[in-house]
Design an enzyme around this catalytic site. Structure first.
Site: not given
Length: 126
Positions: A74, A5, A56, A122
Site C-alpha cells: 500500500h 516517486h 507516478e 493507508e
C-alpha cells in the site's frame, strides 16, 4: 539519495487522476503522452517534485485493467484526523475498506481506502 516517486499502472488515467486530486487532495504536477510508446505518465503529489516524493500514474493505452498480484502492499499517508479524513473520502465517493482504529497487535491508529484500480492507501494518525 532520496526516493523520487512510486509508480502505479492504472486502467483509466482520468478516473485515477480525479481520485487522487479530488478525493485525496493531491495536485497534478505534470502529465505527458508518449504516442510512440502508446502510454501516458502523470505525476501527482502534495508538493513539488524537487522537494517531495510523488506518485507516478502510468496508463498504457491498450490496457484497461491489471492483475494487482499479492506482492504489492500500500501507499501510506499521514493525516492529523483520521476519522475526518475517512468521512471526507466517503463524502467524495471514495471507498473506505478498513475503518479507523488501532492496528492489529499495536496502538497506532490506521485506516485504509481503495483507489479506483483497487490499490490500497493507508491513513496513519500520528
Amino acid at each position: 539519495m532520496r526516493i523520487l516517486h512510486t509508480m502505479l499502472r492504472v486502467g483509466d488515467l482520468d478516473r485515477s487522476i480525479a481520485f487522487y486530486t479530488e478525493v485525496l487532495g493531491m495536485q497534478l504536477l505534470r502529465r505527458k503522452d508518449y504516442a510512440e510508446g502508446r502510454f501516458t505518465l502523470a505525476f501527482l503529489g502534495y508538493g513539488d517534485e524537487a522537494h517531495h516524493t510523488v506518485l507516478e500514474l502510468t496508463h498504457n493505452w491498450d490496457t484497461s485493467s491489471y492483475d494487482l498480484g499479492n506482492a504489492y502492499g500500500h501507499i501510506a499517508l499521514e493525516t492529523p484526523n483520521i476519522v475526518a479524513t475517512c468521512d471526507a473520502v466517503r463524502a467524495k465517493g471514495g471507498k473506505v475498506v478498513r475503518e479507523p482504529g488501532p492496528m492489529k497487535h499495536g496502538t497506532t491508529v490506521i485506516a485504509f481506502v481503495e483507489d479506483p484500480d483497487g490499490y490500497k492507501i493507508e491513513f496513519i494518525q500520528p
